[in-house]
Design a protein around this motif. Structure first.
Motif, PDB file in Angstrom:
ATOM      1  N   VAL A  91      -0.220  -1.111  -3.365  1.00 34.05           N
ATOM      2  CA  VAL A  91      -1.176  -0.418  -2.490  1.00 34.05           C
ATOM      3  C   VAL A  91      -2.550  -1.085  -2.591  1.00 34.05           C
ATOM      4  CG1 VAL A  91      -2.402   1.768  -2.138  1.00 34.05           C
ATOM      5  CG2 VAL A  91       0.058   1.781  -2.536  1.00 34.05           C
ATOM      6  N   ARG A  92      -2.972  -1.421  -3.803  1.00 32.72           N
ATOM      7  CA  ARG A  92      -4.264  -2.103  -3.967  1.00 32.72           C
ATOM      8  C   ARG A  92      -4.285  -3.445  -3.224  1.00 32.72           C
ATOM      9  NH1 ARG A  92      -4.222   0.271  -9.176  1.00 32.72           N
ATOM     10  NH2 ARG A  92      -3.091  -1.475 -10.086  1.00 32.72           N
ATOM     11  N   GLN A  93      -3.181  -4.187  -3.299  1.00 34.68           N
ATOM     12  CA  GLN A  93      -3.118  -5.481  -2.619  1.00 34.68           C
ATOM     13  C   GLN A  93      -3.170  -5.313  -1.100  1.00 34.68           C
ATOM     14  OE1 GLN A  93      -3.246  -8.578  -3.881  1.00 34.68           O
ATOM     15  NE2 GLN A  93      -3.581  -7.606  -5.864  1.00 34.68           N
ATOM     16  N   ILE A  94      -2.485  -4.305  -0.578  1.00 31.76           N
ATOM     17  CA  ILE A  94      -2.503  -4.061   0.873  1.00 31.76           C
ATOM     18  C   ILE A  94      -3.928  -3.747   1.324  1.00 31.76           C
ATOM     19  CG2 ILE A  94      -1.739  -2.480   2.691  1.00 31.76           C
ATOM     20  CD1 ILE A  94       0.922  -2.237   1.101  1.00 31.76           C
ATOM     21  N   ILE A  95      -4.600  -2.873   0.583  1.00 30.26           N
ATOM     22  CA  ILE A  95      -5.986  -2.520   0.924  1.00 30.26           C
ATOM     23  C   ILE A  95      -6.873  -3.756   0.828  1.00 30.26           C
ATOM     24  CG2 ILE A  95      -7.987  -1.170   0.177  1.00 30.26           C
ATOM     25  CD1 ILE A  95      -5.929   0.999  -0.693  1.00 30.26           C
ATOM     26  N   ARG A  96      -6.666  -4.564  -0.196  1.00 31.97           N
ATOM     27  CA  ARG A  96      -7.456  -5.792  -0.381  1.00 31.97           C
ATOM     28  C   ARG A  96      -7.285  -6.731   0.814  1.00 31.97           C
ATOM     29  NH1 ARG A  96      -5.552 -10.433  -2.598  1.00 31.97           N
ATOM     30  NH2 ARG A  96      -7.143 -11.956  -3.084  1.00 31.97           N
ATOM     31  N   TYR A  97      -6.025  -6.981   1.199  1.00 29.23           N
ATOM     32  CA  TYR A  97      -5.777  -7.868   2.341  1.00 29.23           C
ATOM     33  C   TYR A  97      -6.409  -7.314   3.614  1.00 29.23           C
ATOM     34  CZ  TYR A  97      -2.390 -10.661  -0.295  1.00 29.23           C
ATOM     35  OH  TYR A  97      -1.790 -11.488  -1.201  1.00 29.23           O
ATOM     36  N   LYS A  98      -6.347  -6.008   3.784  1.00 26.12           N
ATOM     37  CA  LYS A  98      -6.888  -5.389   4.998  1.00 26.12           C
ATOM     38  C   LYS A  98      -8.413  -5.488   5.024  1.00 26.12           C
ATOM     39  CE  LYS A  98      -5.532  -3.379   8.720  1.00 26.12           C
ATOM     40  NZ  LYS A  98      -4.894  -4.153   9.753  1.00 26.12           N
ATOM     41  N   PHE A  99      -9.069  -5.363   3.864  1.00 26.57           N
ATOM     42  CA  PHE A  99     -10.528  -5.489   3.827  1.00 26.57           C
ATOM     43  C   PHE A  99     -10.979  -6.931   3.969  1.00 26.57           C
ATOM     44  CE2 PHE A  99     -10.806  -1.159   1.974  1.00 26.57           C
ATOM     45  CZ  PHE A  99     -11.749  -0.657   2.857  1.00 26.57           C
ATOM     46  N   VAL A 128       1.228   2.620   4.239  1.00 28.83           N
ATOM     47  CA  VAL A 128       0.037   2.571   3.390  1.00 28.83           C
ATOM     48  C   VAL A 128      -1.218   2.463   4.257  1.00 28.83           C
ATOM     49  CG1 VAL A 128      -1.214   1.205   1.666  1.00 28.83           C
ATOM     50  CG2 VAL A 128       1.231   1.606   1.397  1.00 28.83           C
ATOM     51  N   ILE A 129      -1.175   1.614   5.266  1.00 29.45           N
ATOM     52  CA  ILE A 129      -2.325   1.423   6.144  1.00 29.45           C
ATOM     53  C   ILE A 129      -2.688   2.733   6.838  1.00 29.45           C
ATOM     54  CG2 ILE A 129      -3.076   0.297   8.279  1.00 29.45           C
ATOM     55  CD1 ILE A 129      -1.601  -2.220   7.264  1.00 29.45           C
ATOM     56  N   SER A 130      -1.684   3.467   7.321  1.00 30.61           N
ATOM     57  CA  SER A 130      -1.993   4.731   8.002  1.00 30.61           C
ATOM     58  C   SER A 130      -2.408   5.823   7.018  1.00 30.61           C
ATOM     59  CB  SER A 130      -0.805   5.186   8.848  1.00 30.61           C
ATOM     60  OG  SER A 130       0.268   5.552   8.020  1.00 30.61           O
ATOM     61  N   GLU A 131      -1.823   5.845   5.809  1.00 31.90           N
ATOM     62  CA  GLU A 131      -2.204   6.853   4.814  1.00 31.90           C
ATOM     63  C   GLU A 131      -3.663   6.709   4.401  1.00 31.90           C
ATOM     64  OE1 GLU A 131       0.457   6.597   1.494  1.00 31.90           O
ATOM     65  OE2 GLU A 131       2.175   7.273   2.682  1.00 31.90           O
ATOM     66  N   TYR A 132      -4.146   5.476   4.313  1.00 31.79           N
ATOM     67  CA  TYR A 132      -5.516   5.234   3.896  1.00 31.79           C
ATOM     68  C   TYR A 132      -6.477   5.064   5.075  1.00 31.79           C
ATOM     69  CZ  TYR A 132      -4.108   4.920  -0.937  1.00 31.79           C
ATOM     70  OH  TYR A 132      -3.629   5.226  -2.183  1.00 31.79           O
ATOM     71  N   GLY A 133      -5.996   5.257   6.289  1.00 36.65           N
ATOM     72  CA  GLY A 133      -6.852   5.186   7.468  1.00 36.65           C
ATOM     73  C   GLY A 133      -7.409   3.806   7.725  1.00 36.65           C
ATOM     74  N   LEU A 134      -6.614   2.769   7.479  1.00 33.67           N
ATOM     75  CA  LEU A 134      -7.089   1.395   7.629  1.00 33.67           C
ATOM     76  C   LEU A 134      -6.664   0.766   8.950  1.00 33.67           C
ATOM     77  CD1 LEU A 134      -6.220   0.170   4.030  1.00 33.67           C
ATOM     78  CD2 LEU A 134      -8.433   0.942   4.884  1.00 33.67           C
TER      79      LEU A 134
END
Length: 150
Positions: A91-99, A128-134
């Protein structure tokens, strides 16, 4: 000892009487099996066979009872107990790539994670992207602004 009468009703019986046992009471059935196998002297193999379990399962149930008591005899839902693909690190990696790149697609993120040793499906990345609103937000134009343009 567990007995079944002609009406297929089960009873725990002893020298002075008996108690009815409901059909759906798995804890009592397992406890009765353990009692017969350990205390009444018929042995684990015969007790397991009588109650429709294997000898190996009998010993697993016995171990659960020793460790947790009667609540250890309650059956649990089968299957995984948590997210084994979407771990905290993934999850951290997905958020990192998205940011790092807000325009990057779920397919690209999934591919990068798979290349780095994190096996994950595209759909899991999307969750993950939708859960974190990304997800990408499209600009909203009010009807008043659109009417002004016309």
């Amino acid at each position: 000892m567990l007995e079944i009468d002609s009406k297929n009703a089960s009873y725990l019986s002893g020298p002075r009487g008996s108690l009815p046992v409901r059909e759906d009471d798995e804890i009592t059935f397992k406890l009765a099996m353990l009692f017969e196998g350990q205390c009444e002297g018929i042995g684990p193999c015969e007790a397991a066979k009588k109650f429709g379990f294997t000898r190996q399962r009998y010993y697993q149930i016995l171990q659960q009872f020793i460790e947790q008591g009667a609540k250890g005899l309650k059956g649990l839902k089968p299957g995984p107990k948590g997210d084994y693909r979407r771990t905290d690190e993934v999850v951290r990696q997905i958020i990192r790539y998205k940011f790092l790149d807000p325009q990057v697609s779920s397919e690209v993120i999934s591919q990068k994670l798979n290349q780095n040793g994190f096996p994950i499906a595209i759909r899991s990345v999307e969750r993950v992207i939708s859960e974190y609103g990304l997800q990408k937000k499209t600009p909203y134009l009010s009807t008043r602004k659109r009417a002004d343009r016309d």
